[in-house]
Design a protein around this motif. Structure first.
Motif, short mmCIF file in Angstrom:
data_model
loop_
_atom_site.label_atom_id
_atom_site.label_comp_id
_atom_site.label_asym_id
_atom_site.label_seq_id
_atom_site.Cartn_x
_atom_site.Cartn_y
_atom_site.Cartn_z
N ILE A 1 3.02 11.03 -2.50
CA ILE A 1 3.25 9.83 -1.72
C ILE A 1 4.10 10.20 -0.51
O ILE A 1 5.18 10.79 -0.65
N ILE A 2 3.63 9.83 0.68
CA ILE A 2 4.36 10.10 1.92
C ILE A 2 5.26 8.92 2.27
O ILE A 2 6.41 9.09 2.68
N SER A 3 4.73 7.70 2.11
CA SER A 3 5.51 6.52 2.44
C SER A 3 4.97 5.30 1.70
O SER A 3 3.84 5.32 1.19
N ILE A 4 5.82 4.27 1.64
CA ILE A 4 5.39 2.99 1.08
C ILE A 4 5.21 2.03 2.23
O ILE A 4 5.90 2.13 3.26
N ILE A 5 4.28 1.10 2.08
CA ILE A 5 3.99 0.14 3.14
C ILE A 5 4.23 -1.26 2.58
O ILE A 5 3.75 -1.61 1.51
N GLN B 1 13.35 8.02 1.87
CA GLN B 1 14.36 6.97 1.97
C GLN B 1 14.53 6.17 0.68
O GLN B 1 15.41 5.32 0.59
N ILE B 2 13.70 6.43 -0.31
CA ILE B 2 13.85 5.74 -1.58
C ILE B 2 15.02 6.34 -2.34
O ILE B 2 15.08 7.55 -2.57
N ASP C 1 0.85 -1.19 0.00
CA ASP C 1 0.00 0.00 0.00
C ASP C 1 0.88 1.24 0.00
O ASP C 1 2.09 1.15 0.20
N LEU C 2 0.27 2.38 -0.21
CA LEU C 2 0.95 3.67 -0.17
C LEU C 2 0.22 4.58 0.80
O LEU C 2 -1.00 4.50 0.95
N GLU C 3 0.97 5.46 1.46
CA GLU C 3 0.36 6.52 2.26
C GLU C 3 0.50 7.80 1.45
O GLU C 3 1.60 8.16 1.04
N GLU D 1 3.55 -4.77 9.29
CA GLU D 1 3.72 -3.71 8.31
C GLU D 1 5.03 -2.99 8.56
O GLU D 1 5.38 -2.71 9.70
N VAL D 2 5.73 -2.70 7.50
CA VAL D 2 6.92 -1.87 7.56
C VAL D 2 6.60 -0.63 6.74
O VAL D 2 6.21 -0.72 5.58
N ILE D 3 6.75 0.53 7.38
CA ILE D 3 6.47 1.79 6.71
C ILE D 3 7.79 2.46 6.41
O ILE D 3 8.60 2.70 7.31
#
Length: 82
Positions: free
Chosen positions: A36-40, A62-63, A26-28, A55-57
């Motif tokens: 996009i704020i973060s990837i899940i 960090q990408i 998922d994406l936040e 879940e790892v957020i």
């Protein structure tokens, strides 16, 4: 432009340790700006069918790069959500 389904096909790998984290589940997204704020990522522990999910957020900052097959991320600030 890339769709969520295209991103979900790319494996997430940490650049510091070369660890395979898995795939995006998922994406936040910032609702006001549409960014996009973060990837899940869902990590599985134990047997594939009956294992626990964690879940790892990973914050978008960090990408490192999004390649053809993988997404490379820094691994110093992972957030675990139970």
């Amino acid at each position: 432009m890339m769709t969520l389904s295209q991103l979900q096909q790319k494996e997430i790998i940490t650049i510091n340790r070369g660890e395979r984290l898995g795939f995006i589940s998922d994406l936040e997204i910032d609702p006001d700006e549409g960014y996009i704020i973060s990837i899940i990522i869902l990590l599985r522990e134990g047997a594939p069918l009956f294992g626990k999910h964690q879940e790892v957020i990973i914050p978008w900052e960090q990408i490192i790069t999004i390649g053809e097959d993988v997404i490379l991320v820094k691994d110093e600030k992972r957030v675990y959500d139970k």
